[in-house]
Design a protein around this motif. Structure first.
Motif, PDB file in Angstrom:
ATOM      1  N   VAL A 599       0.848  -1.202   0.000  1.00 41.19           N
ATOM      2  CA  VAL A 599       0.000   0.000   0.000  1.00 41.19           C
ATOM      3  C   VAL A 599       0.879   1.246   0.000  1.00 41.19           C
ATOM      4  O   VAL A 599       0.624   2.212  -0.738  1.00 41.19           O
ATOM      5  N   ALA A 600       1.920   1.245   0.836  1.00 42.90           N
ATOM      6  CA  ALA A 600       2.799   2.412   0.918  1.00 42.90           C
ATOM      7  C   ALA A 600       3.528   2.655  -0.398  1.00 42.90           C
ATOM      8  O   ALA A 600       3.767   3.810  -0.786  1.00 42.90           O
ATOM      9  N   VAL A 601       3.869   1.579  -1.119  1.00 41.96           N
ATOM     10  CA  VAL A 601       4.539   1.730  -2.419  1.00 41.96           C
ATOM     11  C   VAL A 601       3.621   2.439  -3.400  1.00 41.96           C
ATOM     12  O   VAL A 601       4.019   3.398  -4.079  1.00 41.96           O
ATOM     13  N   SER A 602       2.376   1.984  -3.515  1.00 42.02           N
ATOM     14  CA  SER A 602       1.442   2.637  -4.435  1.00 42.02           C
ATOM     15  C   SER A 602       1.098   4.045  -3.976  1.00 42.02           C
ATOM     16  O   SER A 602       0.973   4.964  -4.791  1.00 42.02           O
ATOM     17  N   LEU A 603       0.933   4.222  -2.675  1.00 40.33           N
ATOM     18  CA  LEU A 603       0.588   5.542  -2.131  1.00 40.33           C
ATOM     19  C   LEU A 603       1.627   6.587  -2.523  1.00 40.33           C
ATOM     20  O   LEU A 603       1.291   7.706  -2.934  1.00 40.33           O
ATOM     21  N   THR A 604       2.894   6.249  -2.400  1.00 33.80           N
ATOM     22  CA  THR A 604       3.955   7.214  -2.692  1.00 33.80           C
ATOM     23  C   THR A 604       4.417   7.167  -4.145  1.00 33.80           C
ATOM     24  O   THR A 604       5.054   8.114  -4.618  1.00 33.80           O
ATOM     25  N   ARG A 658      -3.794   7.119  -6.407  1.00 34.03           N
ATOM     26  CA  ARG A 658      -2.981   5.905  -6.424  1.00 34.03           C
ATOM     27  C   ARG A 658      -3.437   4.915  -5.355  1.00 34.03           C
ATOM     28  O   ARG A 658      -3.484   3.697  -5.587  1.00 34.03           O
ATOM     29  N   LEU A 659      -3.797   5.438  -4.189  1.00 39.07           N
ATOM     30  CA  LEU A 659      -4.249   4.571  -3.103  1.00 39.07           C
ATOM     31  C   LEU A 659      -5.530   3.833  -3.490  1.00 39.07           C
ATOM     32  O   LEU A 659      -5.656   2.611  -3.306  1.00 39.07           O
ATOM     33  N   LEU A 660      -6.512   4.568  -4.042  1.00 36.89           N
ATOM     34  CA  LEU A 660      -7.791   3.951  -4.423  1.00 36.89           C
ATOM     35  C   LEU A 660      -7.605   2.970  -5.578  1.00 36.89           C
ATOM     36  O   LEU A 660      -8.245   1.907  -5.617  1.00 36.89           O
ATOM     37  N   ASP A 661      -6.719   3.298  -6.515  1.00 37.18           N
ATOM     38  CA  ASP A 661      -6.408   2.351  -7.591  1.00 37.18           C
ATOM     39  C   ASP A 661      -5.809   1.064  -7.016  1.00 37.18           C
ATOM     40  O   ASP A 661      -6.132  -0.042  -7.458  1.00 37.18           O
ATOM     41  N   HIS A 662      -4.929   1.235  -6.052  1.00 36.33           N
ATOM     42  CA  HIS A 662      -4.287   0.056  -5.441  1.00 36.33           C
ATOM     43  C   HIS A 662      -5.338  -0.850  -4.807  1.00 36.33           C
ATOM     44  O   HIS A 662      -5.322  -2.077  -5.003  1.00 36.33           O
ATOM     45  N   THR A 685      -8.080   2.562 -16.131  1.00 39.73           N
ATOM     46  CA  THR A 685      -6.621   2.415 -16.181  1.00 39.73           C
ATOM     47  C   THR A 685      -6.015   2.951 -14.884  1.00 39.73           C
ATOM     48  O   THR A 685      -6.337   4.067 -14.459  1.00 39.73           O
ATOM     49  N   PRO A 686      -5.112   2.190 -14.236  1.00 32.83           N
ATOM     50  CA  PRO A 686      -4.524   2.670 -12.978  1.00 32.83           C
ATOM     51  C   PRO A 686      -3.551   3.819 -13.223  1.00 32.83           C
ATOM     52  O   PRO A 686      -2.957   3.950 -14.289  1.00 32.83           O
ATOM     53  N   ALA A 687      -3.367   4.650 -12.206  1.00 37.96           N
ATOM     54  CA  ALA A 687      -2.429   5.768 -12.275  1.00 37.96           C
ATOM     55  C   ALA A 687      -0.995   5.248 -12.294  1.00 37.96           C
ATOM     56  O   ALA A 687      -0.712   4.166 -11.774  1.00 37.96           O
ATOM     57  N   PRO A 688      -0.068   6.004 -12.875  1.00 37.80           N
ATOM     58  CA  PRO A 688       1.349   5.590 -12.851  1.00 37.80           C
ATOM     59  C   PRO A 688       1.845   5.434 -11.418  1.00 37.80           C
ATOM     60  O   PRO A 688       1.513   6.233 -10.541  1.00 37.80           O
ATOM     61  N   GLY A 689       2.657   4.414 -11.189  1.00 38.48           N
ATOM     62  CA  GLY A 689       3.213   4.168  -9.859  1.00 38.48           C
ATOM     63  C   GLY A 689       2.420   3.181  -9.027  1.00 38.48           C
ATOM     64  O   GLY A 689       2.882   2.760  -7.961  1.00 38.48           O
ATOM     65  N   VAL A 690       1.222   2.784  -9.501  1.00 39.55           N
ATOM     66  CA  VAL A 690       0.399   1.827  -8.752  1.00 39.55           C
ATOM     67  C   VAL A 690       0.885   0.417  -9.053  1.00 39.55           C
ATOM     68  O   VAL A 690       0.996   0.012 -10.208  1.00 39.55           O
ATOM     69  N   ILE A 691       1.164  -0.352  -7.996  1.00 38.63           N
ATOM     70  CA  ILE A 691       1.580  -1.744  -8.144  1.00 38.63           C
ATOM     71  C   ILE A 691       0.644  -2.589  -7.291  1.00 38.63           C
ATOM     72  O   ILE A 691       0.758  -2.623  -6.057  1.00 38.63           O
ATOM     73  N   ALA A 692      -0.315  -3.226  -7.953  1.00 39.51           N
ATOM     74  CA  ALA A 692      -1.279  -4.054  -7.229  1.00 39.51           C
ATOM     75  C   ALA A 692      -0.602  -5.315  -6.712  1.00 39.51           C
ATOM     76  O   ALA A 692       0.367  -5.806  -7.284  1.00 39.51           O
ATOM     77  N   GLU A 693      -1.115  -5.826  -5.616  1.00 39.19           N
ATOM     78  CA  GLU A 693      -0.584  -7.062  -5.046  1.00 39.19           C
ATOM     79  C   GLU A 693      -1.145  -8.266  -5.798  1.00 39.19           C
ATOM     80  O   GLU A 693      -2.253  -8.210  -6.350  1.00 39.19           O
ATOM     81  N   SER A 694      -0.396  -9.347  -5.809  1.00 45.25           N
ATOM     82  CA  SER A 694      -0.855 -10.592  -6.421  1.00 45.25           C
ATOM     83  C   SER A 694      -0.846 -11.688  -5.368  1.00 45.25           C
ATOM     84  O   SER A 694      -0.137 -11.598  -4.361  1.00 45.25           O
TER      85      SER A 694
END
Length: 982
Positions: A599-604, A658-662, A685-694
Motif C-alpha cells: 500500500v505504501a509503495v502505491s501511495l507514494t 494511487r491509493l484507491l487504484d491500489h 486504467t490505474p495511475a502511474p506508480g500503482v503496483i497491485a498485489e498478487s
C-alpha cells in the motif's frame, strides 16, 4: 453477575456459584477478566490457553471455548462478552470483578491517608485485603497465569505494607506483630516487611528481638543474594540502635502514598552513623573532594570545604507525577530488572523505555525511579537530554557528561576538556557504587553511550521516542515499548486527577473523553487539566471541547509548548529525512487502521526498497508501530497529525488516486483467487506508480481481506466523496470486489451499507454499469439479511439496467439473488419464477459455471416447495457441471441442496454423505458463513436417525459458526432445533 480472581476463579449469579466449563474455558474467562473492558486479541488468548505453544487450530478452539463460556454464563452475557475483528472483550463494571474492587478501594485508602484520615485509610485497606481468598487464579495452569498471579500478589503485598505503616503510626504495634512475623518468615528477602516487623517489635518494647530479626535477615541476604541490607532495613536498624522510632513512624519520612518508595530515598553516609566507610565510599570521596573550595563542592558536604565531612549522594529525580495510574505490568518488569542489577556480576543494567510522543515515558520512568530509589544508596542522577524538542536544544554529549559529573560533586576545575576523558572520569567516579541513572528524552544511542557507567549494580533507565535498537544490539539494553493506556488505566488516570466521584456522576462522558484522547496519557492529562481549571464545566462539556480530534488537533492546543500535542508531535516529525516525512504525511490519508508495504509503495509511487527504509525510520522513532510482519499502524492522534500535514502537500490528491487504484486492483485480483468463475467487470486504467498485489491460493487472500477490510470499506466512501473524475467508477467496483469475502464471513450489513453509498455515487456521475453493480449488490445483501421486498425492488432496478445494456448473464445473476430472497421468506412459488428466469438466461448465454449456478438455484427452490423428486435432476446436473470445471465452492452449495433432498426422501445415508462433502468444501474455501448449512443439515440427519446427542453437538457447532459470522439467517432455526431436543 460477579467474578472473582483473587483466589480460585469464582463466578456467581445472584450469590449462587456457577461452574464455567473445563480448564480451557476457565483460562479463557480468566484472561478476559484480567483485561476486562478492553479487547483481548486472539493471539494473547492462545498464549494463555496453551501456555505459549498454541496449535494450528487455536483460533477455532478459542471460538468453541467462547461459545461454551457464553452458554455457561447464560443469555444475559449478550451484553458482556463481545466479539470484534481481532479478539474478544468482556464488558463488566468495576463492582462485578473483585480485582477492580480491590484496586478502587486501595486508591480510596490512599486518598484518605493523603487527607490526614489514617483510621479511614486503614479501614479501606483492610476491607480491600479481605477480598483476597487465596493465591490469585489458584488452580489454573501455565506460566502465563503464573506471571499474572505474581503481579497480582505484588499488588496485595504493597497494600499490606502501606496499611501496616499507617497502623504503626497509630500505635498498633502489638496487634501487628503476628501478621508481620508470618509475612517476614514467608518472604525473607522482602526487606520492607522485615523493617516493619522490627518497628512493631521495638514499639512493643522488644528491641532485642528486633535486633535479632535484623541480623537474621541480613545473613539471609548475604547468603542468598550476596548483598548487604538495603536503605530501608539499614535505616530501621540505625534508628533502633539510637532508641528512636523507625522511618515508618517519623513524620519527615515519605508516607505510604509513595507506594514502594515509602522508605528513605537515600542514606546519609556519615562517620558517626556508620562503623566504617566502604572502599567505594572512600574512592567516591577522594575523587569528589579535590578542589574543596570550588562552588560545586559547597553544599554537598556537612561543612563547606571540608573533604572529610558527610557526603550526600545525589538525589536529582524530578517530582513524582501526581495522579500516576496504570502501567502495572511495566512497573513489575522494571522491578525485575532492578532485582537483576542486585544479583548480576556482569555489566550494568540498561533499560530503554521507548514510545511515541505523549505516551507517558517520562512519567513512568520518574514514578518508578521514586519507587526504587531506596535500592540505590549511592544516589540517583537525572538528566533531560532534550533529544526531541525545539530546534538546536538537544544536549551535546560533552555537556551531558559534565552535568553528570557536576551532580556527583566533581569540581569544575577537575573536569577534563575532552569528551572521552570526561566519560572516563565519570566511569571512575561511578565505579563500585550502586546508582540509578535516569536519562530522559534521548535522541539516539550515540547520545547515550558516553553516559553509561561500567559498574555492576548500577541501573541506567533511558527514555526516548527512538527505539534505541543500536543500544539493544551493542550494549545489550533491555527494550520496553510503552503504548497508549488501556481503558481501565485511562479511567484510573482521570479518577486520580479529577476524583472518582466526578467520574461516577458522568460515566458516558468519561468514555467519550477516553475515546477522543485515544488513550494517550498527554491528551488525557490535557483534558483532565481543562476539567480542573474550568470547574464549572461538566465532563460532557469537556468531551464536547475534544470533538473533532479525528480531523484536527485543535482541541489539544495549549499555551505551554510541552503540553501542546501538535507541537510535541512536530518535534518528532521535523527530524525525519525527507522520504520518511513524505510517507508519514501521506499515510495520514489512508482510511484503515494499518497498511502494508505494498500500500505504501502505491501511495507514494516510489520503489519498495526506499519505502521500506522510510517505514523503518518511522518505526524507529515511534511515529508508526509494526503490528505484524510487514504491516504498520498509527496511534489515532498521530494519524490526525499526519492528516493535517497531508492537507498542505500538493501531491495528496494524486496520492489518493494511487491509493484507491491500489485497493481496487488488488481487491479485484484477490476476489479472482477466491472465485475464478466470477464474472469480470471492466476497470479504469490505474495511475502511474500503482503496483497491485498478487496472490497464490485462498489463505493469503482471506488474510489480506481481513487485514485491509476496514480500509476497503472506507475507500468506498473516500472514492464517492472525491471530485477526481479518475476515481468516479471506483465506489461500485470496490464494493463489488468485497462481496465474496463478505459472503464467506457473513458481513452482509457492511455489504449493504457499501452498496448504498456506491449506488448514490454512480447515479450522480451517470455510471450506469456501476449503478447496476451496486443495485445487484444490494439485492444480494437484502436477500441474506431476510428483507425480500427490498431485495426484489433493488433486483428489478438492476435487471432493467442490465437488460438495457444487453448484459443477459448479469441480468440472470440478479434473478437468482431475488429468488434466494423470496425463498428465505417462504415465498417459494414466486421464488421459482425468478429461478426459472435465471436458469433460462444462463443456459442461453452463460458459461458452464453460470449454468451450474442456475440449475442449483432452480433445484433448491423446487426442494423448498417440497417437490423433491423433481429437484434431483437439476441438482445432479449442476453438481456434474461443477465437478467438471473444478468449481468446488459452487459444488458445496449444490451438495448441501442434495443433502436436503435426500434427507426429505428418507435416504439418510446419502443425505449424511452429501452434507459431509459440502462441509469439507466450505471449510476448504474458508467460508465461515457457508459451513452453517451442512452442519445444520447433519444435525437434522442425526435427529432423524434418533441420535439426539449427536444432533445436539452438530447444532452447537452450527451455532458457534453463526456467532463467528457477523449475521446468519439460520440462527433462530438452530435455536429452535436445540430447544426441540430438550
Amino acid at each position: 453477575m460477579y467474578f472473582g480472581i483473587l483466589g480460585s476463579l469464582d463466578v456467581r449469579v445472584e450469590g449462587r456459584p456457577l461452574t464455567v466449563g473445563g480448564t480451557r474455558s476457565q483460562l479463557l474467562l480468566a484472561g478476559l477478566l484480567l483485561q476486562a473492558g478492553r479487547t483481548v486479541v486472539v493471539n494473547e488468548l492462545a498464549d494463555l490457553l496453551w501456555d505459549g505453544n498454541p496449535p494450528a487450530t487455536a483460533r477455532k478452539q478459542i471460538q468453541t471455548a467462547v461459545f461454551q463460556v457464553r452458554r455457561a454464563l447464560g443469555i444475559t452475557t449478550a451484553d458482556l462478552l463481545h466479539t470484534d475483528s481481532v479478539g474478544y472483550r468482556l464488558s463488566v463494571s468495576d463492582r462485578q470483578v473483585d480485582l477492580h474492587q480491590f484496586s478502587g478501594m486501595v486508591l480510596g485508602a490512599r486518598k484518605f491517608a493523603s487527607r490526614g484520615d489514617p483510621v479511614r485509610a486503614v479501614e479501606e485497606f483492610r476491607a480491600a485485603l479481605r477480598l483476597w481468598r487465596g493465591q490469585p487464579l489458584a488452580g489454573l495452569p501455565g506460566s502465563v497465569i503464573e506471571r499474572h498471579a505474581t503481579r497480582l500478589e505484588e499488588l496485595r503485598l504493597t497494600a499490606i505494607e502501606e496499611c501496616t505503616e499507617i497502623e504503626l503510626r497509630l500505635g498498633r504495634h502489638r496487634q501487628l506483630i503476628p501478621e508481620l512475623r508470618a509475612l517476614a518468615d514467608a518472604l525473607p528477602l522482602r526487606e520492607r516487611i522485615t523493617g516493619l516487623l522490627m518497628t512493631a517489635l521495638a514499639g512493643d518494647g522488644r528491641q532485642a528481638e528486633a535486633i535479632t530479626v535484623y541480623h537474621e535477615r541480613a545473613a539471609v541476604l548475604r547468603e542468598q543474594l550476596g548483598v548487604d541490607p538495603g536503605p530501608f532495613l539499614s535505616a530501621a536498624y540505625v534508628e533502633l540502635l539510637r532508641g528512636v522510632d523507625s522511618p515508618a513512624r517519623t513524620e519527615s519520612k515519605p508516607t505510604a502514598l509513595d507506594d514502594r518508595s515509602a522508605s528513605p530515598r537515600r542514606s546519609v553516609r556519615a562517620s558517626d552513623h556508620e562503623p566504617a566507610s566502604s572502599a567505594a565510599d572512600q574512592k567516591f570521596r577522594a575523587v569528589a573532594a579535590v578542589g574543596t573550595d570550588g562552588a560545586r563542592s559547597a553544599g554537598r558536604r556537612g561543612t563547606q570545604g571540608d573533604p572529610t565531612g558527610p557526603l550526600v549522594p545525589p538525589a536529582q529525580l524530578p517530582v513524582d507525577v501526581r495522579g500516576f495510574a496504570g502501567r502495572a505490568e511495566k512497573l513489575v518488569q522494571l522491578d525485575n530488572h532492578v532485582d537483576n542489577a542486585a544479583t548480576t556480576s556482569g555489566a550494568v543494567v540498561i533499560i530503554g523505555l521507548s514510545g511515541t510522543a505523549g505516551v507517558g515515558k517520562t512519567a513512568l520512568a520518574v514514578h518508578w525511579a521514586h519507587r526504587v530509589a531506596h535500592r540505590f544508596p549511592d544516589g540517583q542522577l537525572y538528566l533531560n537530554l532534550h533529544g526531541f524538542g525545539p530546534l538546536d536544544e538537544a544536549v551535546s554529549t560533552g555537556e551531558a557528561v559534565r552535568t553528570l559529573l557536576d551532580g556527583l560533586g566533581v569540581p569544575a576545575h577537575r573536569v577534563p576538556t575532552g569528551v572521552d576523558a570526561c566519560a572516563a572520569l565519570y566511569r571512575s567516579v561511578m565505579a563500585g557504587r550502586r546508582v540509578l541513572v535516569l536519562l530522559d528524552n534521548a535522541r539516539d544511542a550515540a547520545q547515550i553511550r558516553p553516559l553509561l557507567p561500567a559498574t555492576p549494580g548500577c541501573v541506567v533507565l533511558v527514555t526516548s521516542r527512538n527505539n534505541l535498537s543500536g543500544l539493544v544490539a551493542r550494549e545489550g539494553a533491555v527494550p520496553l515499548t510503552i503504548d497508549v493506556l488501556p481503558r481501565a488505566d485511562a479511567r484510573s488516570l482521570l479518577a486520580a486527577r479529577l476524583g472518582p466521584a466526578r467520574l461516577e456522576q458522568e460515566p458516558a462522558a468519561v468514555e467519550q473523553v477516553i475515546d477522543r484522547c485515544a488513550g494517550l496519557p498527554l491528551a488525557l492529562a490535557i483534558a483532565a487539566a481543562r476539567a480542573v481549571a474550568d470547574g464549572w464545566r461538566t465532563l460532557a462539556q469537556v468531551a464536547d471541547t475534544l470533538a473533532g480530534a479525528e480531523e484536527h488537533l485543535d482541541p489539544f492546543v495549549g499555551s505551554d509548548i510541552t503540553t501542546d500535542i501538535r507541537t510535541v508531535f512536530m518535534w518528532s516529525y521535523r527530524q525525519l529525512r525527507l522520504p520518511a516525512a513524505r510517507l508519514f504525511r501521506l499515510l495520514g490519508i489512508c482510511p484503515g487502521d494499518t497498511v502494508d508495504v505494498a500500500v505504501a509503495v502505491s501511495l507514494t509511487g516510489t520503489p519498495a526498497d526506499s519505502v521500506t527504509a522510510a517505514l523503518r525510520e518511522l518505526v524507529e522513532v515511534h511515529l508508526l508501530h509494526e503490528v505484524g510482519p510487514g504491516r504498520f499502524g498509527f496511534h489515532d492522534l498521530l494519524r490526525t497529525f499526519a492528516h493535517e500535514q497531508a492537507t498542505a502537500d500538493p501531491d495528496t490528491p494524486a496520492a489518493l488516486r494511487r491509493l484507491l487504484d491500489h485497493y481496487l486492483y488488488t481487491a479485484t485480483a484477490a476476489t479472482a483467487q477466491l472465485d475464478r468463475f466470477r464474472r469480470t467487470v471492466p476497470l479504469p486504467t490505474p495511475a502511474p506508480g500503482v503496483i497491485a498485489e498478487s496472490f497464490t491460493g485462498k489463505e493469503p487472500v482471506m488474510s489480506w481481506f481481513a487485514a485491509e477490510y476496514r480500509a476497503l470499506l472506507a475507500s468506498v466512501s473516500l472514492a464517492a466523496a472525491s471530485d477526481d473524475p479518475g476515481v468516479a467508477p471506483h465506489p461500485a467496483r470496490i464494493a463489488s470486489s468485497l462481496e465474496n469475502f463478505q459472503q464467506r464471513t457473513g458481513r452482509w450489513g457492511d455489504a449493504l451499507a457499501a452498496h448504498r453509498i456506491a449506488v448514490v455515487a454512480a447515479r450522480r456521475r451517470g455510471d450506469r454499469l456501476g449503478e447496476g453493480l451496486a443495485e445487484y449488490g444490494m439485492t444480494r445483501a437484502h436477500a441474506y439479511l431476510g428483507d425480500p421486498d427490498n431485495a426484489g425492488e433493488a433486483g428489478l432496478r438492476a435487471a432493467a439496467i442490465y437488460r438495457d445494456a444487453r448484459l443477459p448473464v448479469a441480468e440472470a445473476a440478479v434473478y437468482g439473488a431475488v429468488s434466494v430472497a423470496l425463498a428465505r421468506a417462504n415465498r417459494h412459488t414466486e421464488a421459482l419464477v425468478h429461478a426459472q428466469r435465471q436458469a433460462d438466461l444462463y443456459v442461453a448465454h452463460g458459461t458452464a459455471a453460470d449454468q451450474a449456478q442456475g440449475l442449483n438455484t432452480y433445484g433448491f427452490t423446487l426442494a423448498e416447495l417440497g417437490r423433491y423428486d423433481e429437484a434431483l435432476d437439476p441438482l445432479v446436473r449442476s453438481l456434474d457441471l461443477q465437478k467438471s470445471i473444478g468449481n468446488h465452492h459452487g459444488a458445496a452449495f449444490t451438495l448441501d441442496s442434495l443433502g436436503l433432498v435426500y434427507l426429505q426422501l428418507g435416504r439418510l445415508h446419502k443425505a449424511d454423505a452429501h452434507y459431509r462433502q459440502s462441509l469439507d468444501l466450505f471449510e476448504q474455501a474458508g467460508d465461515r458463513y457457508g459451513v452453517v448449512y451442512p452442519l445444520c443439515g447433519l444435525g437434522d440427519t442425526a435427529a432423524a436417525r434418533g441420535e439426539p446427542e449427536t444432533a445436539r453437538l452438530l447444532y452447537q457447532r452450527a451455532m458457534s459458526a453463526c456467532q463467528e459470522a457477523d449475521q446468519h439467517h439460520l440462527r433462530s432455526v438452530i435455536d429452535g432445533r436445540l430447544g426441540g431436543l430438550g
